[in-house]
Design a protein around this motif. Structure first.
Motif: not given
Ligand SMILES: NC(=O)c1ccc[n+]([C@@H]2O[C@H](COP(=O)([O-])OP(=O)(O)OC[C@H]3O[C@@H](n4cnc5c(N)ncnc54)[C@H](O)[C@@H]3O)[C@@H](O)[C@H]2O)c1
Ligand SMILES: CC(C)[C@H](C(=O)O)[C@@H](O)C(=O)O
Ligand SMILES: [Mg+2]
Length: 364
Positions: A92-117
Protein backbone atom coordinates in the motif's frame (compact mmCIF):
# COMPACT_ATOMS: atom_id res chain seq x y z
CA UNK A 1 25.26 2.64 -7.34
CA UNK A 2 21.66 1.38 -6.94
CA UNK A 3 20.32 0.60 -3.49
CA UNK A 4 18.40 -2.61 -2.75
CA UNK A 5 16.42 -3.02 0.47
CA UNK A 6 16.82 -6.64 1.56
CA UNK A 7 14.02 -7.79 3.89
CA UNK A 8 14.39 -11.51 4.74
CA UNK A 9 11.52 -11.76 7.26
CA UNK A 10 10.44 -14.96 8.99
CA UNK A 11 10.48 -18.74 8.70
CA UNK A 12 12.37 -19.81 5.58
CA UNK A 13 12.70 -16.10 4.60
CA UNK A 14 16.30 -15.70 5.86
CA UNK A 15 17.33 -19.07 4.35
CA UNK A 16 16.09 -18.36 0.84
CA UNK A 17 17.22 -14.75 0.96
CA UNK A 18 20.78 -15.77 1.81
CA UNK A 19 20.88 -17.76 -1.44
CA UNK A 20 19.40 -14.96 -3.56
CA UNK A 21 21.95 -12.51 -2.13
CA UNK A 22 24.76 -14.96 -2.84
CA UNK A 23 23.61 -15.11 -6.47
CA UNK A 24 23.40 -11.30 -6.76
CA UNK A 25 26.89 -10.95 -5.29
CA UNK A 26 28.23 -13.47 -7.81
CA UNK A 27 27.12 -11.20 -10.63
CA UNK A 28 29.35 -8.38 -9.41
CA UNK A 29 26.83 -5.63 -10.16
CA UNK A 30 26.90 -1.98 -9.02
CA UNK A 31 24.43 -2.63 -6.17
CA UNK A 32 24.44 -1.74 -2.49
CA UNK A 33 22.39 -4.07 -0.34
CA UNK A 34 20.88 -2.81 2.92
CA UNK A 35 19.13 -5.19 5.32
CA UNK A 36 16.21 -4.52 7.64
CA UNK A 37 13.88 -6.54 9.85
CA UNK A 38 10.30 -7.12 8.74
CA UNK A 39 7.31 -9.21 9.84
CA UNK A 40 7.44 -11.27 13.04
CA UNK A 41 11.18 -10.66 13.32
CA UNK A 42 10.59 -6.89 13.35
CA UNK A 43 7.73 -7.28 15.84
CA UNK A 44 10.11 -9.09 18.18
CA UNK A 45 12.84 -6.48 17.89
CA UNK A 46 10.80 -3.28 17.69
CA UNK A 47 7.15 -4.06 18.47
CA UNK A 48 5.83 -3.57 14.92
CA UNK A 49 5.92 -5.78 11.78
CA UNK A 50 6.76 -2.81 9.56
CA UNK A 51 8.85 -0.42 11.67
CA UNK A 52 9.34 3.15 10.35
CA UNK A 53 13.04 2.48 9.62
CA UNK A 54 12.16 -0.52 7.42
CA UNK A 55 9.48 1.42 5.55
CA UNK A 56 11.88 4.35 5.05
CA UNK A 57 14.56 2.05 3.66
CA UNK A 58 12.04 0.47 1.28
CA UNK A 59 10.85 3.89 0.12
CA UNK A 60 14.34 5.19 -0.48
CA UNK A 61 15.71 2.09 -2.18
CA UNK A 62 15.60 1.54 -5.93
CA UNK A 63 14.00 -1.86 -5.35
CA UNK A 64 13.00 -4.14 -2.50
CA UNK A 65 13.90 -7.83 -2.27
CA UNK A 66 11.52 -9.51 0.16
CA UNK A 67 11.65 -13.02 1.67
CA UNK A 68 8.45 -14.01 3.47
CA UNK A 69 6.63 -13.16 6.68
CA UNK A 70 4.40 -14.96 9.13
CA UNK A 71 4.28 -17.66 11.74
CA UNK A 72 1.39 -19.40 13.44
CA UNK A 73 2.61 -18.12 16.80
CA UNK A 74 1.50 -14.59 15.85
CA UNK A 75 -2.06 -15.60 14.91
CA UNK A 76 -3.48 -14.40 18.22
CA UNK A 77 -1.97 -10.90 17.94
CA UNK A 78 -4.30 -8.04 17.07
CA UNK A 79 -4.45 -7.84 13.29
CA UNK A 80 -2.47 -4.60 12.90
CA UNK A 81 0.54 -6.23 14.60
CA UNK A 82 0.54 -9.50 12.68
CA UNK A 83 3.52 -10.17 10.38
CA UNK A 84 1.34 -10.23 7.23
CA UNK A 85 0.55 -6.54 7.79
CA UNK A 86 4.16 -5.81 6.83
CA UNK A 87 3.77 -7.01 3.26
CA UNK A 88 0.30 -5.49 2.95
CA UNK A 89 1.62 -2.21 4.39
CA UNK A 90 4.56 -2.16 1.96
CA UNK A 91 2.30 -2.83 -1.04
CA UNK A 92 0.00 0.00 0.00
CA UNK A 93 2.67 2.52 1.05
CA UNK A 94 4.72 1.97 -2.12
CA UNK A 95 1.68 1.91 -4.41
CA UNK A 96 2.55 -1.55 -5.76
CA UNK A 97 -0.70 -2.18 -7.58
CA UNK A 98 0.56 -4.55 -10.30
CA UNK A 99 1.62 -8.03 -9.21
CA UNK A 100 3.20 -10.18 -11.92
CA UNK A 101 3.37 -13.90 -11.16
CA UNK A 102 4.80 -15.90 -14.05
CA UNK A 103 4.10 -19.64 -13.85
CA UNK A 104 6.62 -21.42 -16.04
CA UNK A 105 7.01 -25.19 -16.05
CA UNK A 106 10.67 -25.81 -16.80
CA UNK A 107 11.20 -28.74 -19.10
CA UNK A 108 13.13 -30.63 -16.43
CA UNK A 109 10.28 -30.27 -13.92
CA UNK A 110 7.48 -31.58 -16.09
CA UNK A 111 7.32 -34.66 -13.87
CA UNK A 112 7.39 -32.68 -10.61
CA UNK A 113 3.95 -31.24 -11.28
CA UNK A 114 0.95 -32.94 -9.74
CA UNK A 115 -0.66 -32.80 -13.19
CA UNK A 116 0.01 -35.17 -16.08
CA UNK A 117 3.23 -34.18 -17.87
CA UNK A 118 1.47 -33.56 -21.20
CA UNK A 119 -0.78 -30.95 -19.54
CA UNK A 120 2.09 -28.86 -18.20
CA UNK A 121 5.00 -29.46 -20.61
CA UNK A 122 6.02 -26.07 -22.01
CA UNK A 123 3.58 -24.18 -19.78
CA UNK A 124 4.28 -20.42 -19.65
CA UNK A 125 1.50 -18.27 -18.26
CA UNK A 126 1.54 -14.90 -16.56
CA UNK A 127 -0.91 -14.07 -13.81
CA UNK A 128 -1.36 -10.35 -13.25
CA UNK A 129 -2.98 -9.71 -9.91
CA UNK A 130 -4.26 -6.29 -8.81
CA UNK A 131 -2.54 -5.81 -5.46
CA UNK A 132 -3.72 -2.71 -3.59
CA UNK A 133 -7.51 -2.89 -3.81
CA UNK A 134 -10.40 -5.34 -3.43
CA UNK A 135 -11.55 -6.96 -0.21
CA UNK A 136 -7.96 -6.84 1.07
CA UNK A 137 -8.08 -3.08 1.63
CA UNK A 138 -11.79 -2.13 1.37
CA UNK A 139 -13.33 -0.25 4.29
CA UNK A 140 -15.38 -0.65 6.38
CA UNK A 141 -14.39 -3.92 7.93
CA UNK A 142 -14.73 -5.21 11.44
CA UNK A 143 -16.77 -7.04 14.02
CA UNK A 144 -20.23 -6.17 15.29
CA UNK A 145 -23.49 -7.63 16.57
CA UNK A 146 -25.79 -8.57 13.71
CA UNK A 147 -28.96 -6.53 13.56
CA UNK A 148 -30.44 -8.52 10.66
CA UNK A 149 -29.51 -11.50 8.48
CA UNK A 150 -30.03 -15.13 9.45
CA UNK A 151 -28.96 -14.70 13.07
CA UNK A 152 -29.80 -11.26 14.52
CA UNK A 153 -27.94 -10.64 17.77
CA UNK A 154 -25.05 -12.97 16.81
CA UNK A 155 -21.39 -11.93 16.56
CA UNK A 156 -20.58 -11.17 12.95
CA UNK A 157 -17.56 -10.05 10.94
CA UNK A 158 -17.55 -8.10 7.68
CA UNK A 159 -15.10 -6.97 4.98
CA UNK A 160 -15.78 -4.75 2.00
CA UNK A 161 -14.98 -5.73 -1.56
CA UNK A 162 -14.51 -2.58 -3.63
CA UNK A 163 -12.86 -1.41 -6.82
CA UNK A 164 -12.87 2.00 -8.50
CA UNK A 165 -12.74 2.52 -12.28
CA UNK A 166 -9.19 4.01 -12.30
CA UNK A 167 -7.89 1.11 -10.20
CA UNK A 168 -9.24 -1.35 -12.76
CA UNK A 169 -8.11 0.72 -15.73
CA UNK A 170 -4.46 0.91 -14.67
CA UNK A 171 -4.07 -2.82 -14.00
CA UNK A 172 -5.87 -3.62 -17.25
CA UNK A 173 -3.40 -1.48 -19.20
CA UNK A 174 -0.51 -3.34 -17.54
CA UNK A 175 -2.12 -6.64 -18.55
CA UNK A 176 -2.82 -5.70 -22.17
CA UNK A 177 0.71 -4.34 -22.56
CA UNK A 178 2.15 -7.56 -21.13
CA UNK A 179 -0.05 -9.66 -23.43
CA UNK A 180 1.12 -7.60 -26.39
CA UNK A 181 4.72 -8.66 -25.67
CA UNK A 182 3.68 -12.32 -25.40
CA UNK A 183 1.08 -14.40 -27.27
CA UNK A 184 -1.48 -11.58 -27.41
CA UNK A 185 -4.17 -13.36 -25.43
CA UNK A 186 -5.67 -11.97 -22.23
CA UNK A 187 -8.18 -13.68 -19.95
CA UNK A 188 -9.91 -11.45 -17.42
CA UNK A 189 -11.17 -13.40 -14.41
CA UNK A 190 -14.10 -12.19 -12.32
CA UNK A 191 -17.35 -13.22 -10.69
CA UNK A 192 -19.59 -10.77 -12.55
CA UNK A 193 -22.54 -13.16 -12.39
CA UNK A 194 -22.75 -12.40 -8.66
CA UNK A 195 -20.60 -9.44 -7.61
CA UNK A 196 -21.07 -5.77 -8.52
CA UNK A 197 -17.32 -5.07 -8.18
CA UNK A 198 -16.77 -7.81 -10.76
CA UNK A 199 -19.36 -6.32 -13.13
CA UNK A 200 -17.51 -2.99 -13.04
CA UNK A 201 -14.25 -4.93 -13.51
CA UNK A 202 -15.61 -6.68 -16.60
CA UNK A 203 -17.10 -3.48 -18.07
CA UNK A 204 -13.84 -1.55 -17.64
CA UNK A 205 -11.66 -4.35 -19.05
CA UNK A 206 -13.96 -4.51 -22.07
CA UNK A 207 -13.71 -0.73 -22.58
CA UNK A 208 -9.90 -0.70 -22.29
CA UNK A 209 -9.73 -3.52 -24.85
CA UNK A 210 -10.72 -0.96 -27.52
CA UNK A 211 -7.16 0.45 -27.25
CA UNK A 212 -5.61 -2.99 -27.80
CA UNK A 213 -7.41 -4.49 -30.80
CA UNK A 214 -4.39 -6.69 -31.55
CA UNK A 215 -4.89 -8.58 -28.26
CA UNK A 216 -7.58 -11.25 -28.00
CA UNK A 217 -9.66 -10.84 -24.83
CA UNK A 218 -11.93 -13.29 -23.10
CA UNK A 219 -13.72 -13.18 -19.76
CA UNK A 220 -14.00 -16.13 -17.39
CA UNK A 221 -15.72 -16.59 -14.04
CA UNK A 222 -13.27 -17.38 -11.29
CA UNK A 223 -14.75 -20.79 -10.43
CA UNK A 224 -14.39 -21.88 -14.04
CA UNK A 225 -10.88 -20.35 -14.23
CA UNK A 226 -9.83 -22.45 -11.22
CA UNK A 227 -11.08 -25.51 -13.07
CA UNK A 228 -9.59 -24.62 -16.47
CA UNK A 229 -6.19 -24.01 -14.82
CA UNK A 230 -5.98 -27.69 -13.93
CA UNK A 231 -7.88 -28.95 -16.98
CA UNK A 232 -6.04 -27.18 -19.79
CA UNK A 233 -3.57 -24.66 -18.33
CA UNK A 234 -1.72 -24.12 -21.61
CA UNK A 235 -4.80 -22.46 -23.09
CA UNK A 236 -3.98 -19.39 -20.96
CA UNK A 237 -1.44 -16.74 -21.89
CA UNK A 238 -1.94 -13.71 -19.61
CA UNK A 239 -4.56 -13.70 -16.86
CA UNK A 240 -5.66 -10.46 -15.18
CA UNK A 241 -7.72 -10.51 -12.03
CA UNK A 242 -8.42 -8.82 -8.70
CA UNK A 243 -6.47 -9.14 -5.49
CA UNK A 244 -8.37 -11.98 -3.83
CA UNK A 245 -8.94 -14.16 -6.89
CA UNK A 246 -5.32 -13.56 -7.95
CA UNK A 247 -4.01 -14.72 -4.59
CA UNK A 248 -5.84 -18.02 -4.90
CA UNK A 249 -5.28 -18.66 -8.61
CA UNK A 250 -1.56 -17.92 -8.40
CA UNK A 251 -1.05 -20.56 -5.69
CA UNK A 252 -2.99 -22.97 -7.88
CA UNK A 253 -0.84 -22.07 -10.89
CA UNK A 254 2.27 -22.62 -8.77
CA UNK A 255 1.53 -26.31 -8.52
CA UNK A 256 1.44 -26.57 -12.31
CA UNK A 257 5.11 -25.62 -12.30
CA UNK A 258 6.05 -28.36 -9.87
CA UNK A 259 6.22 -26.39 -6.63
CA UNK A 260 5.35 -23.03 -5.15
CA UNK A 261 9.07 -22.87 -4.44
CA UNK A 262 9.54 -22.13 -8.16
CA UNK A 263 7.16 -19.14 -8.48
CA UNK A 264 8.73 -15.66 -8.36
CA UNK A 265 6.83 -12.38 -8.37
CA UNK A 266 7.21 -8.69 -9.06
CA UNK A 267 4.98 -6.07 -7.48
CA UNK A 268 5.28 -2.82 -9.41
CA UNK A 269 4.15 0.78 -9.05
CA UNK A 270 3.32 3.07 -11.96
CA UNK A 271 7.04 3.75 -12.61
CA UNK A 272 8.24 0.15 -12.40
CA UNK A 273 9.72 0.67 -8.97
CA UNK A 274 9.07 -2.63 -7.32
CA UNK A 275 9.17 -5.18 -4.59
CA UNK A 276 10.26 -8.70 -5.55
CA UNK A 277 9.34 -11.77 -3.55
CA UNK A 278 8.62 -15.45 -3.99
CA UNK A 279 4.87 -16.10 -4.24
CA UNK A 280 5.04 -18.49 -1.30
CA UNK A 281 5.04 -17.74 2.39
CA UNK A 282 7.36 -18.35 5.33
CA UNK A 283 6.67 -22.11 5.33
CA UNK A 284 6.97 -22.56 9.12
CA UNK A 285 6.59 -26.33 8.63
CA UNK A 286 10.01 -26.59 6.98
CA UNK A 287 11.82 -23.53 8.43
CA UNK A 288 15.27 -24.15 9.87
CA UNK A 289 15.64 -27.52 8.17
CA UNK A 290 17.71 -26.29 5.24
CA UNK A 291 15.38 -27.87 2.69
CA UNK A 292 13.42 -24.88 1.30
CA UNK A 293 13.65 -24.25 -2.42
CA UNK A 294 15.44 -20.91 -2.95
CA UNK A 295 14.74 -20.75 -6.71
CA UNK A 296 11.56 -18.63 -6.46
CA UNK A 297 13.54 -16.00 -4.55
CA UNK A 298 16.53 -16.26 -6.88
CA UNK A 299 14.19 -15.85 -9.87
CA UNK A 300 12.52 -12.91 -8.10
CA UNK A 301 15.97 -11.27 -7.90
CA UNK A 302 16.23 -11.80 -11.66
CA UNK A 303 12.88 -10.07 -12.15
CA UNK A 304 14.20 -7.19 -10.04
CA UNK A 305 17.24 -6.79 -12.27
CA UNK A 306 15.02 -6.80 -15.35
CA UNK A 307 12.11 -4.59 -14.28
CA UNK A 308 13.52 -2.09 -11.77
CA UNK A 309 17.27 -1.94 -12.42
CA UNK A 310 17.43 -2.16 -16.19
CA UNK A 311 19.94 -4.99 -16.10
CA UNK A 312 18.26 -7.53 -18.42
CA UNK A 313 21.51 -9.33 -19.28
CA UNK A 314 22.27 -10.01 -15.63
CA UNK A 315 18.70 -11.25 -15.19
CA UNK A 316 19.10 -13.59 -18.17
CA UNK A 317 22.29 -15.00 -16.65
CA UNK A 318 20.40 -15.93 -13.47
CA UNK A 319 17.60 -17.53 -15.47
CA UNK A 320 20.08 -19.49 -17.58
CA UNK A 321 21.92 -20.63 -14.44
CA UNK A 322 18.65 -21.87 -12.89
CA UNK A 323 17.87 -23.81 -16.06
CA UNK A 324 21.34 -25.28 -16.04
CA UNK A 325 21.19 -26.54 -12.42
CA UNK A 326 17.83 -28.12 -13.17
CA UNK A 327 19.31 -29.73 -16.26
CA UNK A 328 22.13 -31.10 -14.09
CA UNK A 329 19.42 -32.90 -12.12
CA UNK A 330 19.73 -30.93 -8.87
CA UNK A 331 16.48 -30.71 -6.90
CA UNK A 332 15.39 -29.49 -3.49
CA UNK A 333 12.97 -31.84 -1.73
CA UNK A 334 9.81 -30.13 -3.05
CA UNK A 335 10.74 -30.82 -6.69
CA UNK A 336 12.69 -34.03 -6.22
CA UNK A 337 11.72 -37.12 -8.20
CA UNK A 338 13.27 -40.53 -8.77
CA UNK A 339 16.57 -40.31 -10.66
CA UNK A 340 17.42 -36.73 -9.62
CA UNK A 341 19.82 -35.54 -6.90
CA UNK A 342 18.33 -34.12 -3.73
CA UNK A 343 20.14 -30.98 -2.53
CA UNK A 344 19.73 -28.58 0.38
CA UNK A 345 18.78 -24.90 0.16
CA UNK A 346 22.44 -23.87 0.44
CA UNK A 347 23.63 -26.45 -2.08
CA UNK A 348 21.05 -25.24 -4.59
CA UNK A 349 22.21 -21.62 -4.12
CA UNK A 350 25.85 -22.70 -4.48
CA UNK A 351 25.01 -24.57 -7.69
CA UNK A 352 23.33 -21.50 -9.21
CA UNK A 353 26.38 -19.39 -8.28
CA UNK A 354 28.67 -21.99 -9.82
CA UNK A 355 26.62 -22.03 -13.02
CA UNK A 356 26.84 -18.23 -13.19
CA UNK A 357 30.59 -18.12 -12.64
CA UNK A 358 31.21 -20.90 -15.13
CA UNK A 359 29.30 -19.01 -17.83
CA UNK A 360 31.32 -15.89 -17.00
CA UNK A 361 34.57 -17.79 -17.39
CA UNK A 362 33.51 -19.25 -20.71
CA UNK A 363 32.45 -15.83 -22.03
CA UNK A 364 35.58 -13.90 -21.01
N1 LIG B 1 4.25 -12.76 1.04
C1 LIG B 1 4.38 -13.43 2.17
O1 LIG B 1 5.23 -13.11 3.00
C2 LIG B 1 3.49 -14.60 2.45
C3 LIG B 1 2.85 -15.30 1.40
C4 LIG B 1 2.04 -16.39 1.72
C5 LIG B 1 1.87 -16.79 3.05
N2 LIG B 1 2.50 -16.07 4.03
C6 LIG B 1 2.46 -16.48 5.45
O2 LIG B 1 3.28 -17.64 5.59
C7 LIG B 1 2.79 -18.44 6.66
C8 LIG B 1 2.60 -19.87 6.16
O3 LIG B 1 1.51 -19.89 5.22
P1 LIG B 1 1.09 -21.15 4.37
O4 LIG B 1 1.62 -22.38 5.01
O5 LIG B 1 -0.33 -21.01 4.09
O6 LIG B 1 1.82 -20.92 2.96
P2 LIG B 1 3.34 -21.19 2.54
O7 LIG B 1 3.47 -20.70 1.15
O8 LIG B 1 4.29 -20.63 3.53
O9 LIG B 1 3.48 -22.80 2.57
C9 LIG B 1 2.58 -23.65 1.88
C10 LIG B 1 3.25 -25.01 1.65
O10 LIG B 1 4.27 -24.85 0.64
C11 LIG B 1 5.53 -25.23 1.13
N3 LIG B 1 6.53 -24.26 0.64
C12 LIG B 1 6.39 -22.92 0.58
N4 LIG B 1 7.51 -22.35 0.11
C13 LIG B 1 8.36 -23.36 -0.16
C14 LIG B 1 9.70 -23.41 -0.65
N5 LIG B 1 10.38 -22.31 -1.01
N6 LIG B 1 10.29 -24.62 -0.77
C15 LIG B 1 9.64 -25.74 -0.45
N7 LIG B 1 8.37 -25.76 0.02
C16 LIG B 1 7.74 -24.58 0.18
C17 LIG B 1 5.43 -25.19 2.66
O11 LIG B 1 6.35 -26.05 3.26
C18 LIG B 1 3.97 -25.56 2.87
O12 LIG B 1 3.84 -26.94 2.92
C19 LIG B 1 1.51 -17.75 7.14
O13 LIG B 1 1.83 -16.98 8.27
C20 LIG B 1 1.11 -16.89 5.95
O14 LIG B 1 0.34 -15.77 6.32
C21 LIG B 1 3.33 -15.01 3.74
C1 LIG C 1 0.66 -13.16 3.27
C2 LIG C 1 -0.51 -12.65 2.50
C3 LIG C 1 -0.91 -11.31 3.01
C4 LIG C 1 -0.23 -12.60 0.98
C5 LIG C 1 -1.48 -12.20 0.22
O1 LIG C 1 -2.58 -12.69 0.53
O2 LIG C 1 -1.35 -11.36 -0.68
C6 LIG C 1 0.28 -13.89 0.34
O3 LIG C 1 -0.64 -14.93 0.39
C7 LIG C 1 0.72 -13.62 -1.08
O4 LIG C 1 0.21 -14.27 -1.99
O5 LIG C 1 1.59 -12.75 -1.29
MG1 LIG D 1 -0.87 -15.93 -1.48
Amino acid sequence: MKKIAVLPGDGIGPEIMAEAVKVLNALDLPLTLEWADVGGKAYETSGHPLPPATLKLAQEADAVLFGAVGDWKYDKLERSLRPEQAILGLRKALGLFANLRPAICYEQLTHASSLKPELVAGLDILIIRELTGDIYFGQPRGRRTAVDGHFPGADEAFDTMRYSRPEIERITHVAFQAARKRNKRLTSVDKANVLETSQLWKDVVTEVHASYPDVELDHMYVDNAAMQLVKAPKKFDVVVTGNMFGDILSDEAAMLTGSIGMLPSASLDANNKGLYEPSHGSAPDIAGKGIANPLATILSAAMMLKFSLNLPEAAARIEAAVQSVLAEGLRTADIWSEGTSKVSTVEMGDAVVKAITTTKTIKS
